[in-house]
Design an enzyme around this catalytic site. Structure first.
Site, PDB file in Angstrom:
ATOM      1  N   LYS A 189       0.836  -1.197   0.000  1.00  0.00           N
ATOM      2  CA  LYS A 189       0.000   0.000   0.000  1.00  0.00           C
ATOM      3  C   LYS A 189       0.876   1.254   0.000  1.00  0.00           C
ATOM      4  O   LYS A 189       0.634   2.194  -0.752  1.00  0.00           O
ATOM      5  CB  LYS A 189      -0.917   0.014   1.235  1.00  0.00           C
ATOM      6  CG  LYS A 189      -2.096  -0.920   1.098  1.00  0.00           C
ATOM      7  CD  LYS A 189      -2.862  -1.070   2.409  1.00  0.00           C
ATOM      8  CE  LYS A 189      -3.910  -2.171   2.253  1.00  0.00           C
ATOM      9  NZ  LYS A 189      -4.477  -2.627   3.518  1.00  0.00           N
ATOM     10  N   GLN A 218      -4.944  -1.440   9.728  1.00  0.00           N
ATOM     11  CA  GLN A 218      -4.840  -2.757   9.098  1.00  0.00           C
ATOM     12  C   GLN A 218      -5.499  -3.823   9.986  1.00  0.00           C
ATOM     13  O   GLN A 218      -5.171  -3.936  11.162  1.00  0.00           O
ATOM     14  CB  GLN A 218      -3.351  -3.083   8.861  1.00  0.00           C
ATOM     15  CG  GLN A 218      -3.094  -4.381   8.134  1.00  0.00           C
ATOM     16  CD  GLN A 218      -3.605  -4.367   6.689  1.00  0.00           C
ATOM     17  OE1 GLN A 218      -3.393  -3.404   5.952  1.00  0.00           O
ATOM     18  NE2 GLN A 218      -4.288  -5.427   6.287  1.00  0.00           N
ATOM     19  N   ASP A 245     -11.357   3.019   4.236  1.00  0.00           N
ATOM     20  CA  ASP A 245     -11.792   1.625   4.100  1.00  0.00           C
ATOM     21  C   ASP A 245     -13.304   1.561   3.877  1.00  0.00           C
ATOM     22  O   ASP A 245     -13.820   0.543   3.426  1.00  0.00           O
ATOM     23  CB  ASP A 245     -11.458   0.843   5.385  1.00  0.00           C
ATOM     24  CG  ASP A 245     -10.296  -0.115   5.199  1.00  0.00           C
ATOM     25  OD1 ASP A 245      -9.994  -0.459   4.049  1.00  0.00           O
ATOM     26  OD2 ASP A 245      -9.715  -0.516   6.217  1.00  0.00           O
TER      27      ASP A 245
END
Ligand code: NAD
Length: 291
Positions: free
Chosen positions: A51, A95, A118
């Protein structure tokens, strides 16, 4: 036909890089994504590294905050509070999975919806459900729709989309997205009766289950578009580990009109859509609407 997720993700990132430049020129703002990693799960470390690399490649600012496994929930909440207030940070991603002593729901709720790239915050899920503009939409589901359109074109109206899986991260949001595309949507799950027969109705079949190679060729209507979200590590006959999806690729490839591979399908699109959300969050922060 194999739907090439790597190529689709590269094209999306190229397009995003141009838009990042345009935003910088118009407003002086460089989109910033901060990824928070708690503990040292090896798979999560690989995801976070990928990422970060791709964030920088499109011209955004990438920050990583690594916290030890023993970090308390309160410490993580305090960290998020300061990121929520930091005007250089447009997107925050924690995460998952988190260590067992931390309540994921409390962490997701703490990130302000404007920075929730997200798309897991209840405000963003609610906006998605209501079809309101401005929602940050979960990345993997966005990627699934973009990959289906790559084969079928932009108009998916009237197609029957069957989604296997009803998680908050993939199954539910991807169902809503296909509904918004005017598909007829069926959500199948662990209690569905005669799953193969349900799947055989699908023009678009999305597998988001977490069971290696569960979907067989006989489950697929000839010509269907198959989107395989699953990422499962299995041990092959030679003793080596390899990644497989939820779809028996070799068998299904012979029946389907198009299919995404694992790896190289939905996975790369997920990260590209995360960058897309970060750009949206940065644009929203200055109310600039660029094409
Ligand atoms: P989850 O475990 O939260 O949900 C799995 C769903 O599958 C559940 O809703 C359950 O009802 C359903 N299910 C389980 N067994 C079933 C069965 N026998 N028949 C029918 N349905 C069944 O998983 P998730 O977070 O939605 O992830 C699903 C898969 O997608 C996993 O392999 C995960 O690693 C992968 N994933 C990939 C990406 C990506 O970027 N490619 C992103 C997220 C998740």
């Amino acid at each position: 036909m194999i739907i090439d997720g790597k190529q689709a993700a590269q094209q999306l990132r190229n397009n995003l890089a141009e838009k990042v430049q345009a935003l910088k020129s118009a407003s002086g703002i460089t989109p910033g994504l901060t990824v928070v990693l708690v503990g040292d799960d090896p798979a999560s470390q690989v995801y976070v590294r990928n990422k970060a690399k791709q964030t920088q490649e499109v011209g955004m600012i990438s920050n990583e905050i690594r916290l030890p496994e023993c970090t308390s929930q309160q410490e993580l909440l305090t960290q998020l509070e300061s990121l929520n207030k930091d005007s250089q940070v447009h997107g925050i991603l924690v995460q998952l999975p988190l260590p067992a002593h931390i309540d994921e729901a409390a962490i997701i709720a703490k990130i302000i919806p404007e920075k929730d790239v997200d798309g897991f915050h209840a405000m963003n899920s609610g906006r998605l459900l209501n079809g309101e503009a401005g929602a940050l939409i979960p990345c993997t589901p966005q990627g699934c729709v973009l990959l289906a359109k790559r084969h079928l074109g932009d108009d998916l109206s009237g197609k029957h989309a069957v989604i296997i899986g009803r998680s908050n991260i993939v199954g539910k949001p991807v169902s809503i997205l296909f509904l918004q595309e005017n598909c007829t949507v069926t959500i199948a799950h662990s209690r569905t009766v005669d799953l193969p027969a349900v799947c055989r109705q699908a023009d678009i079949l999305v597998a988001a289950v977490g069971r290696p190679e569960m979907v067989k060729a006989e489950w697929v209507k000839p010509g269907a578009t198959v989107i395989d979200v699953g990422i499962n590590r299995v041990v092959a006959a030679d003793g080596k580990g390899r990644l497989v999806g939820d779809v028996d690729f070799k068998g299904v490839e012979t029946v389907a009109g198009a299919i995404t591979p694992v790896p190289g399908g939905v996975g790369p699109m997920t990260i590209a859509c995360l960058l897309k959300n970060t750009l949206t969050a940065a644009r929203n922060s200055c109310s600039l609407k660029l094409s």
